[in-house]
Design a protein around this motif. Structure first.
Motif, PDB file in Angstrom:
ATOM      1  N   THR A  35      18.593  71.433  65.388  1.00 50.82           N
ATOM      2  CA  THR A  35      17.850  72.317  66.290  1.00 50.82           C
ATOM      3  C   THR A  35      16.417  72.414  65.790  1.00 50.82           C
ATOM      4  N   LEU A  54      12.245  73.214  72.241  1.00 50.49           N
ATOM      5  CA  LEU A  54      12.758  72.137  73.078  1.00 50.49           C
ATOM      6  C   LEU A  54      13.714  72.701  74.127  1.00 50.49           C
ATOM      7  N   ARG A  56      16.964  73.204  76.208  1.00 45.27           N
ATOM      8  CA  ARG A  56      18.331  72.996  75.727  1.00 45.27           C
ATOM      9  C   ARG A  56      18.967  71.737  76.307  1.00 45.27           C
ATOM     10  N   GLU A  58      17.624  69.018  76.730  1.00 48.78           N
ATOM     11  CA  GLU A  58      17.088  67.841  76.057  1.00 48.78           C
ATOM     12  C   GLU A  58      17.685  67.648  74.664  1.00 48.78           C
ATOM     13  N   LEU A  59      18.367  68.661  74.139  1.00 46.41           N
ATOM     14  CA  LEU A  59      18.992  68.537  72.830  1.00 46.41           C
ATOM     15  C   LEU A  59      20.237  67.668  72.921  1.00 46.41           C
ATOM     16  N   THR A 282      15.712  63.336  65.525  1.00 44.87           N
ATOM     17  CA  THR A 282      15.321  64.680  65.943  1.00 44.87           C
ATOM     18  C   THR A 282      16.403  65.309  66.810  1.00 44.87           C
ATOM     19  N   ASP A 284      16.287  66.276  69.724  1.00 47.05           N
ATOM     20  CA  ASP A 284      16.291  65.751  71.087  1.00 47.05           C
ATOM     21  C   ASP A 284      16.511  64.243  71.134  1.00 47.05           C
ATOM     22  N   ASP A 298      13.834  56.384  71.508  1.00 45.12           N
ATOM     23  CA  ASP A 298      14.661  57.337  72.243  1.00 45.12           C
ATOM     24  C   ASP A 298      16.119  56.882  72.290  1.00 45.12           C
ATOM     25  N   ARG A 300      18.454  59.267  73.306  1.00 46.27           N
ATOM     26  CA  ARG A 300      19.046  60.101  74.352  1.00 46.27           C
ATOM     27  C   ARG A 300      19.139  59.344  75.673  1.00 46.27           C
TER      28      ARG A 300
END
Length: 351
Positions: A35, A54, A56, A58-59, A282, A284, A298, A300
Motif C-alpha cells: 500500500t 493511489l 483503490r 488501481e492497487l 509498487t 499499483d 506495468d 497490472r
C-alpha cells in the motif's frame, strides 16, 4: 561517480538466477509494496496532508500480487520484502504472507521479511510469524518523544517501542531498527540509538537521507554522511568491520568486539550499486529496477487483460521482469548532472 563492474551471473550455493541484467548482476530480491498509505507522516517521506493516495481499484489484489511474486520466484527470486507505505495497514497482510510463504522456487520457498513502523505489531507479530514471516525492519528515528512527534506528526513512540518488543517476543529475528540520520534533528542520537538496540539484541542500521521525499526538498549538504555517523559511533564504541557484505545494502561493524553489530546504508556517499540484486513492485503493479528509476514496467495491464489464459499471462509477466531489468542502469547517478529525482516519493515506491 557511480560505476558498476560486471559480475558473474551464477552465485555459489544456489541455482543461477534467470534475472541477470546487462552488467552481469543476478537479481534475487523482490520488494513488494502492499500500500502507499501510512499511519505516520514522517517529514522526510511525505507532507503532513494532501497526499494523493493511489485509487483503490488501481492497487493489485492479493491474487494479482501473489501471481507476480510467483513468476519472480520461478525466475530466481529468493527473498521477498514487504513494504509500503505501511504494509501492516493492508487488511489481509497475514494472508498475503501465508500465500507468499507457500511459493516454491528452484531453491525452495522465498525468505520473507517486512519493513514497518511497528504500530500494529503488538497485535500482528504472532500471526505474521505463524503465517511464515521471518523477520522485520522497524523504522525508529528517535527515542525522544517530542522529536518523535515532530518527525512523524503523530504521538506514537510508545506504540513503536511496544511493536519492537512484540516482534522480538514473536521470534521475528533478527529485529532490525532503521534510522534516517538527519543533521540538527537526530544526529546527536546516533550513539543512544545504538546502545538502545545493542541492549535489547536488536540490530541498528543508520540510513543516509536520500532524495526520495514527497516535497523534493532534499539537500545533500544537509545530509549526515556515513563518515560522520562512524565518527560519532567510534567516539563511544570500538568498531570492527564485518567481512562478507555480499549484496546487502548495509555495511556492518561489530560493536565492542561483537556479537552485536551496527550498520550504515550509505546509498549516497558509498553506493552499493555494483552488487545490487533488487527489483521493486509498487502497490499499483509497476515493476521498478531501482529506487531512483525514471521508468516502470506495468504488470497490472498484463494481469487484467483477458489474453490467452494463465500460461500466456505468466509468460508475459516473465517478459515484464526481463524488460524491467534490461533498462536497469549501472548506478543511481545521485550527484551527477543528469540526475533527476523520481516523481514518486518513497511511500509510493516501496522501500
Amino acid at each position: 561517480m557511480t560505476t558498476t563492474a560486471p559480475r558473474p551471473a551464477a552465485e555459489a550455493g544456489g541455482t543461477p538466477s534467470r534475472l541477470v541484467d546487462r552488467f552481469g548482476r543476478p537479481h534475487r530480491d523482490l520488494r513488494i509494496s502492499l500500500t502507499d498509505r501510512c499511519s505516520l507522516r514522517c517529514t522526510y517521506c511525505m507532507p503532513a496532508d494532501g497526499v494523493p493516495w493511489l485509487p483503490r481499484d488501481e492497487l493489485l489484489s492479493t491474487d494479482e500480487l501473489v501471481r507476480v511474486a510467483a513468476v519472480g520466484v520461478s525466475l530466481g527470486i529468493t527473498e521477498i520484502r514487504l513494504t509500503g507505505g505501511e504494509p501492516l495497514l493492508r487488511p489481509d497482510v497475514v494472508d498475503v504472507v501465508r500465500r507468499l510463504a507457500a511459493l516454491e522456487g528452484p531453491d525452495g520457498p522465498p525468505e520473507l521479511s517486512l519493513t514497518t513502523n511497528a504500530l500494529r505489531l503488538p497485535r500482528l507479530a504472532g500471526p505474521l510469524r505463524d503465517a511464515g514471516l521471518q523477520r522485520v525492519n522497524v523504522s525508529l528515528d528517535t527515542l525522544d518523544r517530542e522529536r518523535f512527534v515532530a518527525l512523524t506528526r503523530r504521538d506514537r513512540l510508545d506504540d513503536t517501542l511496544a511493536g519492537l518488543a512484540a516482534a522480538d517476543a514473536a521470534g521475528l529475528w533478527p529485529v532490525k531498527v532503521n534510522a534516517v540520520a538527519m543533521r540538527g534533528v537526530n544526529d546527536d542520537e546516533v550513539v543512544a540509538l545504538t546502545r538502545f538496540a545493542v541492549e535489547r539484541g536488536y540490530q541498528m542500521r543508520f540510513i543516509e537521507q536520500m532524495p526520495l521525499d514527497g516535497g523534493h526538498t532534499w539537500d545533500r549538504t544537509a545530509m549526515v554522511s556515513q563518515a560522520e555517523i562512524l565518527d560519532r559511533l567510534s567516539a563511544a564504541f570500538t568498531l570492527t568491520e564485518v567481512p562478507g557484505r555480499g549484496a546487502a545494502p548495509a555495511e556492518l561493524w561489530f560493536v565492542d568486539g561483537g556479537p552485536a553489530t551496527v550498520g550504515v546504508i550509505a546509498s549516497v556517499t558509498a553506493p552499493f550499486c555494483s552488487a545490487c540484486d533488487r527489483l521493486r513492485l509498487t502497490a499499483d503493479g509497476q515493476l521498478r529496477a531501482c529506487l531512483f528509476a525514471r521508468t516502470e514496467v506495468d504488470t497490472r495491464v498484463v494481469l487484467r487483460a483477458d489474453d490467452g489464459g494463465p500460461d500466456a499471462t505468466d509468460a508475459l509477466l516473465a517478459e515484464a521482469f526481463v524488460h524491467c531489468l534490461a533498462g536497469k542502469k549501472a548506478g543511481h547517478d545521485i550527484g551527477e548532472p543528469a540526475f533527476v529525482q523520481p516523481d514518486r516519493p518513497m511511500s509510493a515506491i516501496g522501500g
